[in-house]
Design an enzyme around this catalytic site. Structure first.
Site, short mmCIF file in Angstrom:
data_model
loop_
_atom_site.label_atom_id
_atom_site.label_comp_id
_atom_site.label_asym_id
_atom_site.label_seq_id
_atom_site.Cartn_x
_atom_site.Cartn_y
_atom_site.Cartn_z
N THR A 1 0.83 -1.21 0.00
CA THR A 1 0.00 0.00 0.00
C THR A 1 0.86 1.26 0.00
O THR A 1 1.99 1.25 0.53
CB THR A 1 -0.90 -0.01 1.26
OG1 THR A 1 -1.43 1.29 1.47
CG2 THR A 1 -0.13 -0.38 2.52
N ASP A 2 0.31 2.35 -0.53
CA ASP A 2 1.02 3.63 -0.47
C ASP A 2 1.16 4.14 0.96
O ASP A 2 1.96 5.03 1.23
CB ASP A 2 0.31 4.68 -1.35
CG ASP A 2 -1.14 4.96 -0.96
OD1 ASP A 2 -1.67 4.25 -0.09
OD2 ASP A 2 -1.74 5.89 -1.54
N GLU A 3 0.37 3.58 1.88
CA GLU A 3 0.40 4.09 3.25
C GLU A 3 1.76 3.87 3.93
O GLU A 3 2.05 4.47 4.95
CB GLU A 3 -0.73 3.47 4.08
CG GLU A 3 -2.08 3.77 3.46
CD GLU A 3 -3.26 3.51 4.36
OE1 GLU A 3 -3.10 3.58 5.59
OE2 GLU A 3 -4.35 3.24 3.83
N TYR B 1 -1.21 -0.31 11.06
CA TYR B 1 -1.45 -1.02 9.80
C TYR B 1 -0.33 -0.75 8.81
O TYR B 1 0.28 -1.67 8.26
CB TYR B 1 -2.81 -0.59 9.20
CG TYR B 1 -2.94 -0.93 7.73
CD1 TYR B 1 -3.02 -2.25 7.30
CD2 TYR B 1 -2.97 0.08 6.75
CE1 TYR B 1 -3.12 -2.56 5.94
CE2 TYR B 1 -3.08 -0.22 5.40
CZ TYR B 1 -3.15 -1.54 5.00
OH TYR B 1 -3.25 -1.85 3.66
N LYS C 1 2.60 -3.26 7.18
CA LYS C 1 2.79 -3.47 5.74
C LYS C 1 4.22 -3.09 5.33
O LYS C 1 4.84 -3.78 4.50
CB LYS C 1 1.78 -2.65 4.94
CG LYS C 1 0.33 -3.08 5.10
CD LYS C 1 0.01 -4.48 4.60
CE LYS C 1 0.07 -4.60 3.10
NZ LYS C 1 -0.44 -5.94 2.65
P1 NAD Z 1 -9.73 -7.21 3.02
O1 NAD Z 1 -9.65 -6.89 4.47
O2 NAD Z 1 -11.01 -6.96 2.29
O3 NAD Z 1 -9.38 -8.76 2.78
C1 NAD Z 1 -8.34 -9.39 3.47
C2 NAD Z 1 -8.53 -10.90 3.29
O4 NAD Z 1 -7.43 -11.55 3.94
C3 NAD Z 1 -9.80 -11.43 3.93
O5 NAD Z 1 -10.45 -12.34 3.05
C4 NAD Z 1 -9.31 -12.14 5.18
O6 NAD Z 1 -10.15 -13.21 5.57
C5 NAD Z 1 -7.95 -12.62 4.72
N1 NAD Z 1 -7.02 -12.87 5.84
C6 NAD Z 1 -6.79 -12.05 6.91
N2 NAD Z 1 -5.90 -12.63 7.73
C7 NAD Z 1 -5.56 -13.82 7.16
C8 NAD Z 1 -4.67 -14.87 7.52
N3 NAD Z 1 -3.95 -14.81 8.65
N4 NAD Z 1 -4.55 -15.94 6.70
C9 NAD Z 1 -5.27 -16.01 5.54
N5 NAD Z 1 -6.14 -15.05 5.17
C10 NAD Z 1 -6.27 -13.97 5.95
O7 NAD Z 1 -8.52 -6.44 2.35
P2 NAD Z 1 -8.40 -5.80 0.90
O8 NAD Z 1 -8.89 -4.42 0.94
O9 NAD Z 1 -8.92 -6.76 -0.09
O10 NAD Z 1 -6.80 -5.71 0.78
C11 NAD Z 1 -6.05 -6.80 0.23
C12 NAD Z 1 -4.58 -6.42 0.24
O11 NAD Z 1 -4.40 -5.24 -0.53
C13 NAD Z 1 -4.04 -6.14 1.62
O12 NAD Z 1 -2.75 -6.70 1.71
C14 NAD Z 1 -3.97 -4.62 1.70
O13 NAD Z 1 -2.92 -4.18 2.54
C15 NAD Z 1 -3.68 -4.27 0.25
N6 NAD Z 1 -4.15 -2.96 -0.20
C16 NAD Z 1 -5.45 -2.58 0.00
C17 NAD Z 1 -5.89 -1.35 -0.45
C18 NAD Z 1 -7.32 -0.91 -0.27
O14 NAD Z 1 -7.63 0.26 -0.53
N7 NAD Z 1 -8.23 -1.78 0.15
C19 NAD Z 1 -5.00 -0.47 -1.10
C20 NAD Z 1 -3.67 -0.90 -1.27
C21 NAD Z 1 -3.27 -2.14 -0.83
#
Ligand code: NAD
Length: 334
Positions: A125-127, A149, A153
């Site tokens: 993430t950009d964060e 968070y 990351k």
């Molecule tokens: P989300 O919270 O919707 O989904 C996370 C998923 O991971 C869920 O299905 C959860 O059950 C699973 N999970 C959590 N802990 C786990 C574990 N220990 N073992 C197996 N599965 C596990 O998140 P998202 O928004 O889909 O984000 C997905 C990825 O993208 C993350 O790594 C996040 O940091 C990154 N990201 C998200 C955004 C955003 O805006 N949502 C932006 C940039 C990067």
């Protein structure tokens, strides 16, 4: 190609899986997918087309080294999405974030190394860069995460780098801006505000509402991930931006208009602790080297997303109206 998607029952991972199985990512017709997901409060089986003949779903934890050691052989690539992802939750309690995001990533990388997986994409993430008053972050920018968070990351990003540098694991890191689209948990800003408005409830806007985020449609993020999977250079980091820089207040006004609600529905609430002021990415590297270009303009993407939530109360109402320990209704951003 056979791909392991960790966290594939969550928002972005499930979208990626659907695009792949729907043969909507160029050059990947017929790919097979294994989804590994712990099904935390954020993961749902029904986000996935479970009956699809090229999908295998495994319920499990990315911190489970034995499970990964057994599961990974035979896979060509890993898309590592699994994470605790909600900043507000990390402010309340950071332990699960460090456990899943740091140890979980290391466990996935170690298993990928043992199984000689050809490529890992670590979805970050950009964060991790913190907050920037002016200008834009390049991939060389120092990491200065402000929330637990973001710090977890950033730790995972550095572990990924170490597996490339020390072990020669073929791993790329992507850093994407804020995503939006269907199936995002109603604790996050856009779904929280849209579903509150659909229920006739006010929307809680943090502080003065001037925090700036770059909103990118989840499909554009997934396309960028596929480019990195196919053509990224091992050990490299790729910023994924291209969303529109928008203040939270302006975004809220757009959502009010799309739902057909009045500005009087905005409730200003105390700011989040350590709230980052502005995110802005320089994504010239992925554009230049991999040909990335976002395709979904914010106006269209938001309209389609609002329409999806309007049509799918069966999806979001059960999540939103769980007991307060799992989903707070009163605040939630990022
Ligand atoms: P989300 O919270 O919707 O989904 C996370 C998923 O991971 C869920 O299905 C959860 O059950 C699973 N999970 C959590 N802990 C786990 C574990 N220990 N073992 C197996 N599965 C596990 O998140 P998202 O928004 O889909 O984000 C997905 C990825 O993208 C993350 O790594 C996040 O940091 C990154 N990201 C998200 C955004 C955003 O805006 N949502 C932006 C940039 C990067």
């Amino acid at each position: 190609m056979k791909v392991l998607v960790t966290g594939g029952a969550g928002f972005i991972g499930s979208r990626y899986t659907r695009l792949l199985l729907g043969d909507r990512l160029p050059g990947h017709t017929g790919d097979r997918v294994t989804v590994l997901d712990k099904l935390t409060y954020a993961g749902h089986r029904d986000n996935l087309p479970l009956a699809h003949p090229r999908l295998r779903f495994v319920h499990g934890d990315v911190c489970d080294a034995r499970l990964l050691r057994d599961l990974l052989p035979g896979h060509d690539a890993v898309l590592h999405f699994a994470a605790e992802s909600h900043v507000d939750r990390s402010v309340r309690s950071g332990a699960a974030f460090v456990h899943t995001n740091v140890l979980g990533t290391q466990t996935v990388l170690e298993a990928a190394r043992a199984a000689k997986v050809a490529r890992v994409v670590h979805v970050s993430t950009d964060e991790v860069y913190g907050s920037i008053d002016t200008g834009r972050w390049t991939e060389e920018w120092p990491l200065a995460p402000n929330s637990p968070y973001a710090a977890s990351k950033a730790g995972a990003d550095l572990i990924a780098r170490s597996y490339w540098r020390t072990h020669g694991l073929d791993v790329c890191v992507t850093r994407c801006s804020n995503n939006y689209g269907p199936r995002q948990h109603p604790e996050k800003l856009i779904p929280l505000f849209v579903t509150n408005l659909l229920e006739g409830l006010p929307v809680p806007l943090y502080g003065d509402g001037r925090n700036v985020r770059e909103w990118l449609h989840v499909d554009d993020h997934c396309r960028a991930l596929q480019l990195v999977l196919d053509s990224g250079v091992a050990g490299e980091v790729y910023n994924v931006g291209g969303g529109d820089g928008t203040t939270n207040r302006d975004l809220t006004m757009r959502l009010l208009e799309l739902v057909g609600a009045e500005a009087s529905m905005i409730r200003q609430v105390a700011d989040r602790k350590g709230h980052d002021r502005r995110y802005a990415m320089d994504d010239r590297k992925i554009r230049r080297d991999l040909g990335y270009a976002p395709q979904v303009p914010l106006g269209r993407g938001l309209a389609e997303t609002v329409a999806w939530y309007r049509d799918r109360p069966d999806w979001w109402k059960p999540l939103k109206h769980r007991p307060p320990a799992t989903t707070r209704k009163e605040a939630g951003h990022d």
